[in-house]
Design an enzyme around this catalytic site. Structure first.
Site, PDB file in Angstrom:
ATOM      1  N   CYS A 123       0.839  -1.206   0.000  1.00  0.00           N
ATOM      2  CA  CYS A 123       0.000   0.000   0.000  1.00  0.00           C
ATOM      3  C   CYS A 123       0.876   1.259   0.000  1.00  0.00           C
ATOM      4  O   CYS A 123       1.488   1.579  -1.004  1.00  0.00           O
ATOM      5  CB  CYS A 123      -0.985  -0.027   1.161  1.00  0.00           C
ATOM      6  SG  CYS A 123      -2.333   1.171   0.981  1.00  0.00           S
ATOM      7  N   HIS A 173      -3.693  -4.903   0.279  1.00  0.00           N
ATOM      8  CA  HIS A 173      -3.243  -5.378   1.584  1.00  0.00           C
ATOM      9  C   HIS A 173      -3.369  -6.897   1.670  1.00  0.00           C
ATOM     10  O   HIS A 173      -4.382  -7.412   2.164  1.00  0.00           O
ATOM     11  CB  HIS A 173      -4.060  -4.735   2.704  1.00  0.00           C
ATOM     12  CG  HIS A 173      -3.703  -3.316   2.981  1.00  0.00           C
ATOM     13  ND1 HIS A 173      -2.641  -2.948   3.786  1.00  0.00           N
ATOM     14  CD2 HIS A 173      -4.262  -2.162   2.547  1.00  0.00           C
ATOM     15  CE1 HIS A 173      -2.565  -1.628   3.850  1.00  0.00           C
ATOM     16  NE2 HIS A 173      -3.541  -1.123   3.108  1.00  0.00           N
ATOM     17  N   GLU A 180      -2.011  -8.754   3.707  1.00  0.00           N
ATOM     18  CA  GLU A 180      -1.935  -9.151   5.118  1.00  0.00           C
ATOM     19  C   GLU A 180      -3.255  -8.950   5.854  1.00  0.00           C
ATOM     20  O   GLU A 180      -3.438  -9.477   6.954  1.00  0.00           O
ATOM     21  CB  GLU A 180      -0.818  -8.367   5.829  1.00  0.00           C
ATOM     22  CG  GLU A 180      -1.155  -6.952   6.255  1.00  0.00           C
ATOM     23  CD  GLU A 180      -1.132  -5.907   5.151  1.00  0.00           C
ATOM     24  OE1 GLU A 180      -1.167  -4.710   5.471  1.00  0.00           O
ATOM     25  OE2 GLU A 180      -1.089  -6.289   3.958  1.00  0.00           O
TER      26      GLU A 180
END
Length: 250
Positions: free
Chosen positions: A99, A182, A184
């Site tokens: 990001c 993202h 994660e």
């Protein structure tokens, strides 16, 4: 001793929710990327904490996190981070940007980062991978379309794109990769972020409603993103049984 060592360059402050449930965003990244025998260190670059020049050689790679700060901004820590990224680039150190990390890498490499003319991109988005993925990623047998959580309103060789953002994934040589989304994030984290953005009047209710609806029905390709990120940072993986949670180094 003797295992790989990685550094997480933390570019944002943790929310109380993420600290309590996941041990902060550092814990989120370790949960996705860390393996037995490795050492993972955190540097809160957003607070001016950076690795020293003589320490850079101790690491096998670095991960740059997301941030609430604009990647085209002029905060001192942002300029210090750009200086660090240029040093990592000069020594061909593996560097993965997520990001804000994706955007600041693009800026450090001479690219342009700006506010997106289409506004916020928040929720679950489908990424189309390039049909001519460079090796070794072409050997991972990843699906041509991957779902990922997005939460940004800025944008930066393109290897992945979506209908909202033209550059979703880029790489430079074999040591730098940026991912706009993202990988994660879990749905749980996204829903909590949406609530925070609404509370701060950063997004309109209509955007939040649409993002929540998509998040609750879309299945995230977290395992495939994990394989892609780990393959970039550490090596190759046998993905013949991708989806059963077993990753084998080859």
């Amino acid at each position: 001793m003797g295992g790989k060592r990685f550094g997480v360059l933390m570019c944002a402050e943790d929310s109380e929710y993420v600290k309590k449930k996941y041990g902060g965003y550092f814990g989120v990244f370790k949960r996705m990327l860390a393996e037995e025998g490795e050492t993972w260190d955190m540097y809160k670059v957003v607070s001016g904490e950076f690795p020293k020049d003589h320490e850079l050689g101790l690491y096998d790679g670095f991960v740059i996190t997301g941030s609430c700060t604009d990647a085209y901004g002029n905060d001192k820590w942002v300029h210090d981070l750009i200086t660090l990224l240029n040093k990592l680039h000069s020594i061909n150190k593996k560097t993965l940007g997520i990001c804000f990390g994706h955007q600041i890498l693009a800026r450090a490499l001479g690219g342009k980062v700006s506010r997106s003319p289409t506004g916020w991109d928040i929720g679950v988005r489908t990424i189309t991978l390039s049909p001519s993925l460079p090796f070794p990623y072409s050997s991972l047998h990843l699906p041509s379309h991957l779902s990922i959580i997005e939460c940004h309103r800025d944008q930066a060789e393109v290897i992945g794109w979506s209908e909202k953002t033209g550059i979703e994934i880029f790489r430079c040589g074999d040591h730098i990769m940026g991912i706009q989304g993202h990988p994660e994030y879990s749905t749980d984290i996204l829903l909590q972020i949406i609530d925070r953005l609404i509370e701060r009047d950063f997004i309109m209710e209509a955007i939040a409603v649409e993002a929540r609806e998509k998040a609750e029905v879309w299945e995230l390709d977290m395992e495939a993103w994990k394989i892609l990120c780990i393959s970039f940072l550490k090596g190759h993986y046998d993905t013949n049984e991708m989806g059963n949670g077993k990753l084998e180094v080859v």
